[in-house]
Motif scaffolding. Structure first.
Motif, PDB file in Angstrom:
ATOM      1  N   VAL A  66      10.596   7.042   1.944  1.00  0.00           N
ATOM      2  CA  VAL A  66      11.891   7.302   1.316  1.00  0.00           C
ATOM      3  C   VAL A  66      12.969   6.656   2.177  1.00  0.00           C
ATOM      4  CG1 VAL A  66      13.565   9.058   0.658  1.00  0.00           C
ATOM      5  CG2 VAL A  66      11.136   9.434   0.210  1.00  0.00           C
ATOM      6  N   ASN A  67      13.851   5.899   1.531  1.00  0.00           N
ATOM      7  CA  ASN A  67      14.937   5.219   2.232  1.00  0.00           C
ATOM      8  C   ASN A  67      16.252   5.920   1.910  1.00  0.00           C
ATOM      9  OD1 ASN A  67      16.355   3.118   3.668  1.00  0.00           O
ATOM     10  ND2 ASN A  67      16.970   2.333   1.668  1.00  0.00           N
ATOM     11  N   LEU A  68      16.930   6.400   2.942  1.00  0.00           N
ATOM     12  CA  LEU A  68      18.257   7.001   2.804  1.00  0.00           C
ATOM     13  C   LEU A  68      19.226   6.050   3.499  1.00  0.00           C
ATOM     14  CD1 LEU A  68      19.641   9.672   1.746  1.00  0.00           C
ATOM     15  CD2 LEU A  68      19.497  10.491   4.094  1.00  0.00           C
ATOM     16  N   GLY A  69      19.585   4.992   2.784  1.00  0.00           N
ATOM     17  CA  GLY A  69      20.307   3.879   3.388  1.00  0.00           C
ATOM     18  C   GLY A  69      21.808   3.960   3.239  1.00  0.00           C
ATOM     19  N   PHE A  70      22.536   4.195   4.345  1.00  0.00           N
ATOM     20  CA  PHE A  70      23.996   4.213   4.371  1.00  0.00           C
ATOM     21  C   PHE A  70      24.574   5.191   3.344  1.00  0.00           C
ATOM     22  CE2 PHE A  70      22.477   0.003   5.639  1.00  0.00           C
ATOM     23  CZ  PHE A  70      22.937  -0.009   6.953  1.00  0.00           C
ATOM     24  N   VAL A  71      23.887   6.311   3.184  1.00  0.00           N
ATOM     25  CA  VAL A  71      24.333   7.360   2.260  1.00  0.00           C
ATOM     26  C   VAL A  71      25.136   8.422   3.003  1.00  0.00           C
ATOM     27  CG1 VAL A  71      23.543   9.225   0.752  1.00  0.00           C
ATOM     28  CG2 VAL A  71      22.452   6.977   0.628  1.00  0.00           C
ATOM     29  N   ALA A  86       8.269   0.761  -6.361  1.00  0.00           N
ATOM     30  CA  ALA A  86       9.542   1.268  -5.849  1.00  0.00           C
ATOM     31  C   ALA A  86      10.378   1.829  -6.987  1.00  0.00           C
ATOM     32  CB  ALA A  86      10.306   0.146  -5.140  1.00  0.00           C
ATOM     33  N   ILE A  87      10.915   3.012  -6.776  1.00  0.00           N
ATOM     34  CA  ILE A  87      11.848   3.611  -7.718  1.00  0.00           C
ATOM     35  C   ILE A  87      13.036   4.141  -6.917  1.00  0.00           C
ATOM     36  CG2 ILE A  87      10.181   4.211  -9.503  1.00  0.00           C
ATOM     37  CD1 ILE A  87      10.062   7.013  -8.371  1.00  0.00           C
ATOM     38  N   GLY A  88      14.131   4.427  -7.596  1.00  0.00           N
ATOM     39  CA  GLY A  88      15.315   4.899  -6.887  1.00  0.00           C
ATOM     40  C   GLY A  88      16.144   5.827  -7.731  1.00  0.00           C
ATOM     41  N   TRP A  89      16.949   6.601  -7.044  1.00  0.00           N
ATOM     42  CA  TRP A  89      17.863   7.533  -7.700  1.00  0.00           C
ATOM     43  C   TRP A  89      19.246   7.348  -7.103  1.00  0.00           C
ATOM     44  CZ3 TRP A  89      20.854  11.284  -5.381  1.00  0.00           C
ATOM     45  CH2 TRP A  89      21.526  12.162  -6.234  1.00  0.00           C
ATOM     46  N   GLU A 121       0.793  -1.221   0.000  1.00  0.00           N
ATOM     47  CA  GLU A 121       0.000   0.000   0.000  1.00  0.00           C
ATOM     48  C   GLU A 121       0.830   1.277   0.000  1.00  0.00           C
ATOM     49  OE1 GLU A 121      -0.171  -1.433   4.371  1.00  0.00           O
ATOM     50  OE2 GLU A 121       0.012  -2.285   2.384  1.00  0.00           O
ATOM     51  N   HIS A 122       2.151   1.157   0.095  1.00  0.00           N
ATOM     52  CA  HIS A 122       3.000   2.345   0.138  1.00  0.00           C
ATOM     53  C   HIS A 122       3.946   2.391  -1.068  1.00  0.00           C
ATOM     54  CE1 HIS A 122       2.102   1.645   4.509  1.00  0.00           C
ATOM     55  NE2 HIS A 122       1.780   2.909   4.383  1.00  0.00           N
ATOM     56  N   SER A 123       4.103   3.586  -1.630  1.00  0.00           N
ATOM     57  CA  SER A 123       5.114   3.782  -2.668  1.00  0.00           C
ATOM     58  C   SER A 123       6.458   4.034  -1.990  1.00  0.00           C
ATOM     59  CB  SER A 123       4.741   4.959  -3.567  1.00  0.00           C
ATOM     60  OG  SER A 123       4.557   6.134  -2.808  1.00  0.00           O
ATOM     61  N   ILE A 124       7.543   3.607  -2.638  1.00  0.00           N
ATOM     62  CA  ILE A 124       8.866   3.644  -2.014  1.00  0.00           C
ATOM     63  C   ILE A 124       9.855   4.306  -2.953  1.00  0.00           C
ATOM     64  CG2 ILE A 124      10.719   2.229  -1.040  1.00  0.00           C
ATOM     65  CD1 ILE A 124       8.103   0.100  -1.110  1.00  0.00           C
ATOM     66  N   PHE A 125      10.690   5.191  -2.394  1.00  0.00           N
ATOM     67  CA  PHE A 125      11.762   5.817  -3.161  1.00  0.00           C
ATOM     68  C   PHE A 125      13.071   5.557  -2.427  1.00  0.00           C
ATOM     69  CE2 PHE A 125      14.588   9.162  -4.578  1.00  0.00           C
ATOM     70  CZ  PHE A 125      14.337   9.216  -5.949  1.00  0.00           C
ATOM     71  N   ASP A 126      14.040   4.976  -3.151  1.00  0.00           N
ATOM     72  CA  ASP A 126      15.347   4.658  -2.560  1.00  0.00           C
ATOM     73  C   ASP A 126      16.333   5.746  -2.975  1.00  0.00           C
ATOM     74  OD1 ASP A 126      17.386   3.452  -1.263  1.00  0.00           O
ATOM     75  OD2 ASP A 126      17.329   1.570  -2.374  1.00  0.00           O
ATOM     76  N   TYR A 127      16.640   6.646  -2.042  1.00  0.00           N
ATOM     77  CA  TYR A 127      17.500   7.802  -2.316  1.00  0.00           C
ATOM     78  C   TYR A 127      18.953   7.373  -2.132  1.00  0.00           C
ATOM     79  CZ  TYR A 127      18.750  12.797  -2.330  1.00  0.00           C
ATOM     80  OH  TYR A 127      19.264  14.027  -2.632  1.00  0.00           O
ATOM     81  N   GLY A 128      19.674   7.237  -3.249  1.00  0.00           N
ATOM     82  CA  GLY A 128      21.030   6.692  -3.207  1.00  0.00           C
ATOM     83  C   GLY A 128      20.963   5.178  -3.288  1.00  0.00           C
ATOM     84  N   CYS A 129      20.357   4.691  -4.366  1.00  0.00           N
ATOM     85  CA  CYS A 129      20.011   3.265  -4.466  1.00  0.00           C
ATOM     86  C   CYS A 129      21.171   2.393  -4.933  1.00  0.00           C
ATOM     87  CB  CYS A 129      18.821   3.082  -5.396  1.00  0.00           C
ATOM     88  SG  CYS A 129      19.126   3.642  -7.098  1.00  0.00           S
ATOM     89  N   GLY A 130      22.328   3.006  -5.291  1.00  0.00           N
ATOM     90  CA  GLY A 130      23.440   2.193  -5.781  1.00  0.00           C
ATOM     91  C   GLY A 130      23.053   1.462  -7.051  1.00  0.00           C
TER      92      GLY A 130
END
Length: 673
Positions: free
Chosen positions: A254-259, A235-238, A211-220
């Protein structure tokens, strides 16, 4: 010391790594053992001629009169030290066995080192952090795979991590000259084969169920994205190096993972954090690498971080440091989810839901009743428990009818009556065991359906009570007392649809409760026809009154617009509602006050208006909701419209804007022409 005393002393040992059959501890912690063991263990080592430099880990067996003295030469330096030698002493048979692993490529290794040393030891927190990284990465889910070096390294690689300076990294940099060439951050993204640690927390807390849209900021390289998309998630990423052309779009999560760790410029680091926060509609997830001062001090300082042995920049944080930085930078409350992983909610209602779920207590109830002689009511309850399937069926019929069924309305009526006496008595007993609120809902629902039926009947010649079916007569008696009362209520309901204030309030109420709808305040409520039955009774009557003039809803009809002020009802039919952008084929406006209907056909395809922001009419459980919403937001940017409102444009305007942007629609994506 004999076996019995040894067993007693081992059981008294509280420090060390406690396993079902043994305790492991470092010899630096031997002073925490009972005094008899403190002197006994070195005495055993001396007896078998094992020098103090040849062992540093003690294994005390809980069930046998045995102990092992193990040598891990790099215990303090290696995060997962390898066993060099094991000496096992059988104190019952008074013999010992030495096993050497120094020549093997796959020796046993040690985990959870913090459990084997004193909590006040300066390395305790570092060891604990190393273990937590493994937990977050999912490396300890199958303990059978972690005991030997080669299988452990394979497991690390399989999970998409690398060991750099003893720490688990999603990414490893290999730039040769950081000062001269700068940091090649694009070299940090390695291929992983499962979700990263922050994404796993989203799974755990139910945020990746569709039910949630996801954006991976710094997706590698997009490893998380591939996994999410494989499960059908939106899910999309940049990433500045691997996905620089991806448009940065607002998303629920929005996921800001280990950036933040790998950005050496403080201003750029803050810009990344604020940029990710701006894109999040509901929740921002931030994760970083943690380390303490003793670990950081072994590296070369660079700006506010260090240069690792792989010549890559890393800004390590302490848990409190990163939390303060996030709170200070975003001016928002920060929730710690796991070491180095934080949630920052933009949607405060979602935050409250998360916290309530997180802190909800589970109760363990004590048995407070005593055994006693059963009375007749207790015996009846016992019968119901024994005939569960029969009484489940009876209760379902009660829910279906919204009342107690007559004898001829339940096929197994005779069996129920034989067991408990009557349907009424059965219902009375079942109310104590089943959810009575569900029955109340069923009762109310049936009342509303009947009122709508009677209201629509007022448009026709009303049948007298004597000509009604027996089932309907039972409904009237159970739910309205008598027929006259039911008709009076239905008449009031029909007149109420002319009250614009009432209609306006009901439209607001409906918009908040419907699976999907669009409210134009003071003007209209738009919904898909599949949600008509979810409308409040007054609006169902409004729609029903309009359809009295038009007839039944055709399969081709898609959207319904309830006009709040003008007393009109509009029906819209599209060429293919399943498309990302359907086009209007027919519009039917029912004018109830004037008792007239206007038909508007769009036979010429070039004149057909597009339906924009279609996601507003799709429920959250619609299989296309997420990708439709993502598509609508992208298209809205090109058209310069608001993606959360009704947008009325002509087909030529849509095509012109797409041409200008050099885009075309392909399914639920916008691609270059």
């Amino acid at each position: 010391m004999d076996a019995q005393r040894y067993s007693q002393l081992v059981k008294q040992t509280k420090i060390g790594k406690q396993l079902p059959d043994a305790v492991y501890l470092h010899k630096d912690t031997i002073f925490s053992l009972p005094s008899e063991l403190q002197s006994f263990i070195p005495a055993v080592a001396n007896a078998v001629k094992l020098g103090p430099e040849q062992w540093n880990i003690i294994k005390l067996f809980k069930r046998d009169f045995r102990l092992s003295l193990l040598h891990y030469p790099n215990f303090y330096d290696d995060p997962y030290p390898a066993l060099s030698q094991s000496l096992n002493v059988d104190l019952t048979r008074l013999n010992h066995k030495i096993t050497s692993y120094s020549g093997t490529d796959n020796p046993p290794i040690l985990h959870r080192k913090e459990t084997m040393i004193d909590p006040n030891h300066p390395e305790f927190e570092t060891f604990k952090m190393i273990t937590q990284e493994g937990e977050n990465a999912g490396l300890y889910e199958n303990s059978r795979l972690i005991g030997f070096k080669s299988s452990w390294m394979h497991l690390i690689k399989q999970h998409g991590y690398e060991l750099v300076d003893g720490r688990l990294f999603r990414a490893s940099a290999v730039s040769n000259n950081i000062e001269a060439t700068g940091i090649d951050r694009h070299r940090t993204a390695i291929v992983r084969h499962e979700l990263s640690a922050p994404m796993k927390t989203l799974v755990k807390h139910g945020y990746l169920e569709g039910e949630h849209s996801i954006f991976d900021y710094g997706c590698g390289r997009g490893d998380d994205l591939r996994e999410l998309e494989a499960h059908g998630l939106d899910a999309i990423g940049w990433d500045p190096n691997f996905c620089p052309d991806t448009e940065k779009l607002n998303s629920d999560i929005v996921n800001l993972g280990f950036v933040l760790n790998v950005i050496e410029d403080q201003h750029e680091r803050l810009d990344a954090l604020l940029g990710a926060w701006e894109l999040s509609d509901r929740l921002l997830v931030v994760s970083v690498m943690l380390a303490n001062e003793s670990y950081i001090s072994q590296f070369k300082p660079y700006k506010d971080g260090v240069i690792t042995s792989r010549n890559t920049f890393q800004k390590y944080y302490a848990q409190s440091e990163i939390k303060s930085y996030l709170e200070r930078s975003l001016q928002e409350g920060v929730i710690t989810v796991a070491p180095g992983i934080f949630y920052i909610f933009k949607d405060k209602l979602a935050e409250q839901t998360y916290l309530q779920r997180k802190y909800k207590r589970s109760h363990r109830w004590e048995q407070l009743t005593n055994s006693q002689t059963l009375d007749s009511k207790d015996k009846a309850r016992l019968v119901i428990a024994q005939k569960q399937e029969l009484f489940n069926s009876f209760w379902n019929v009660c829910l279906e009818l919204g009342r107690i069924p007559a004898n001829d309305e339940f096929s197994e009526s005779q069996q129920v009556r034989d067991l408990v006496g009557s349907h009424k008595k059965a219902f009375s007993l079942l109310k104590e065991s089943y959810d009575i609120s569900e029955f109340k809902k069923a009762e109310k629902s049936r009342q509303e359906d009947l009122l709508l039926y009677f209201a629509m009947e007022l448009f026709e010649k009303r049948k007298p009570y004597t000509q009604q079916s027996e089932a309907l007569k039972r409904d009237i008696k159970a739910l309205f007392t008598d027929y006259k009362a039911a008709i009076n209520l239905a008449t009031e309901l029909l007149f109420a649809i002319a009250d614009t204030n009432l209609i306006s309030n009901q439209c607001k109420k409906a918009h908040n409760s419907l699976s999907a709808s669009l409210l134009n305040p003071g003007h209209s409520l738009i919904l898909h026809k599949q949600f008509i039955d979810e409308l409040p009774l007054l609006l169902r009557t409004y729609v029903g009154a309009g359809l009295q003039m038009y007839g039944e809803l055709d399969e081709e009809l898609d959207l319904i617009k309830i006009h709040i002020i003008s007393g009109k009802l509009t029906l819209c039919s599209y060429d293919d509602f399943e498309k990302s952008v359907p086009f209007l084929v027919e519009r039917i406006k029912i004018k109830m006050a004037e008792q007239d209907i206007d038909f508007f056909d769009y036979v010429d395809e070039r004149r057909r208006p597009p339906l924009l922001n279609k996601h507003l009419y799709l429920s959250n459980d619609d299989k296309n909701k997420n990708k439709q919403e993502n598509f609508d937001k992208r298209l809205a940017r090109i058209l310069e419209i608001t993606p959360e409102k009704e947008a009325l444009i002509q087909r030529i305007e849509l095509e012109t804007s797409l041409d200008k942007a050099n885009k075309k629609i392909r399914g639920f994506t916008l691609v270059k022409k």
